[in-house]
Design a protein around this motif. Structure first.
Motif, mmCIF file in Angstrom:
data_model
loop_
_atom_site.group_PDB
_atom_site.id
_atom_site.type_symbol
_atom_site.label_atom_id
_atom_site.label_comp_id
_atom_site.label_asym_id
_atom_site.label_seq_id
_atom_site.Cartn_x
_atom_site.Cartn_y
_atom_site.Cartn_z
ATOM 1 N N VAL A 289 0.861 -1.180 0.000
ATOM 2 C CA VAL A 289 0.000 0.000 0.000
ATOM 3 C C VAL A 289 0.895 1.228 0.000
ATOM 4 N N GLU A 290 0.495 2.209 -0.779
ATOM 5 C CA GLU A 290 1.207 3.478 -0.809
ATOM 6 C C GLU A 290 0.330 4.502 -0.130
ATOM 7 N N GLN A 291 0.919 5.189 0.854
ATOM 8 C CA GLN A 291 0.167 6.235 1.527
ATOM 9 C C GLN A 291 1.110 7.313 2.034
ATOM 10 N N PHE A 292 0.585 8.521 2.085
ATOM 11 C CA PHE A 292 1.353 9.648 2.593
ATOM 12 C C PHE A 292 1.456 9.513 4.101
ATOM 13 N N ARG A 293 2.677 9.618 4.597
ATOM 14 C CA ARG A 293 2.926 9.541 6.034
ATOM 15 C C ARG A 293 3.354 10.924 6.510
ATOM 16 N N TYR A 294 2.442 11.571 7.212
ATOM 17 C CA TYR A 294 2.639 12.959 7.604
ATOM 18 C C TYR A 294 3.927 13.174 8.404
ATOM 19 N N ALA A 295 4.235 12.277 9.328
ATOM 20 C CA ALA A 295 5.401 12.461 10.204
ATOM 21 C C ALA A 295 6.701 12.598 9.413
ATOM 22 N N VAL A 296 6.817 11.902 8.282
ATOM 23 C CA VAL A 296 8.038 11.971 7.470
ATOM 24 C C VAL A 296 7.834 12.767 6.184
ATOM 25 N N ARG A 297 6.636 13.306 6.005
ATOM 26 C CA ARG A 297 6.281 14.193 4.896
ATOM 27 C C ARG A 297 6.518 13.588 3.508
ATOM 28 N N THR A 298 6.239 12.286 3.386
ATOM 29 C CA THR A 298 6.390 11.646 2.089
ATOM 30 C C THR A 298 5.482 10.422 1.998
ATOM 31 N N SER A 299 5.259 9.960 0.796
ATOM 32 C CA SER A 299 4.509 8.720 0.583
ATOM 33 C C SER A 299 5.458 7.542 0.719
ATOM 34 N N LEU A 300 4.980 6.506 1.374
ATOM 35 C CA LEU A 300 5.778 5.294 1.563
ATOM 36 C C LEU A 300 5.032 4.088 1.005
ATOM 37 N N LEU A 301 5.790 3.106 0.544
ATOM 38 C CA LEU A 301 5.248 1.801 0.167
ATOM 39 C C LEU A 301 5.454 0.870 1.340
ATOM 40 N N GLU A 302 4.380 0.199 1.756
ATOM 41 C CA GLU A 302 4.423 -0.642 2.949
ATOM 42 C C GLU A 302 3.549 -1.873 2.750
ATOM 43 N N SER B 141 -5.709 7.551 2.865
ATOM 44 C CA SER B 141 -5.827 7.581 1.412
ATOM 45 C C SER B 141 -4.768 6.616 0.890
ATOM 46 N N ILE B 142 -5.219 5.468 0.397
ATOM 47 C CA ILE B 142 -4.309 4.372 0.066
ATOM 48 C C ILE B 142 -4.401 4.020 -1.414
ATOM 49 N N VAL B 143 -3.234 3.784 -2.014
ATOM 50 C CA VAL B 143 -3.145 3.243 -3.371
ATOM 51 C C VAL B 143 -2.559 1.845 -3.235
#
Length: 180
Positions: A58-71, A139-141
């Motif tokens: 899943v790709e989602q924006f992670r506010y704490a690190v200010r970027t989208s991550l794949l997890e 909000s997940i891709v």
């Protein structure tokens, strides 16, 4: 030598929706007094879901690190829910599949220097489409990535999520997923 620290006093300094923060006064084994800041966090789950040689991410924006991550799909164990129930719910919410079988495959502490959060990993088997509504605050891709490409993505820094790298590395070491 006993490395445990002895608690003298504890105070809560913040209580939030998903975590609490407390400050503990402790005595170290050498007799020195110090403070420990501890994030109290419910256990969470991470799910390894593989279908046709591809890993669901899943790709989602992670506010704490200010970027989208794949997890890998993941989520917090809610009150009254067992970790396996959480895993079953999370993959339906996040990737739109249900599993015939959910097997626990490992546990780790996410950041034991300051947090008590434990992450429980599951292998999802027998996947079939079954969607639950997504959480309002996500909000997940969904991405379905061939396993060989996942290793390239870890190597080149595309995948930087610690839980994802940790469990996939462990599964590769155990021979449960192929590493090229």
């Amino acid at each position: 030598m006993d490395q445990r620290e002895r608690l003298i006093a504890s105070r809560s300094v913040y209580e939030g929706a998903i975590l609490n923060l407390r400050v503990d006064d402790v005595i170290m084994p050498n007799g020195r007094e110090t403070k420990r800041e501890v994030v109290e966090h419910s256990p969470a789950v991470g799910i390894v879901a593989v279908q046709d040689g591809c890993l669901f991410l899943v790709e989602q924006f992670r506010y704490a690190v200010r970027t989208s991550l794949l997890e890998i799909p993941a989520g917090i164990v809610e009150k009254g829910e067992s970790p396996v129930e959480t895993a079953c719910r999370e993959i339906q919410e996040e990737i739109g599949y249900r599993a015939d079988r959910m097997e626990e495959i490992g546990r780790l502490y996410t950041s034991p220097g300051f947090s008590e959060e434990e992450l429980i990993f599951f292998w999802a088997d027998g996947l079939s489409p079954s969607k639950l509504p997504a959480d309002d605050d996500e909000s997940i891709v969904v991405r379905k990535v061939p396993i060989p490409e996942v290793w390239d993505m870890i190597r080149d820094g595309t995948i930087r999520d610690g839980k994802t790298v940790a469990i996939l590395s462990r599964l590769a070491l155990e021979g449960k997923i192929a590493y090229h």
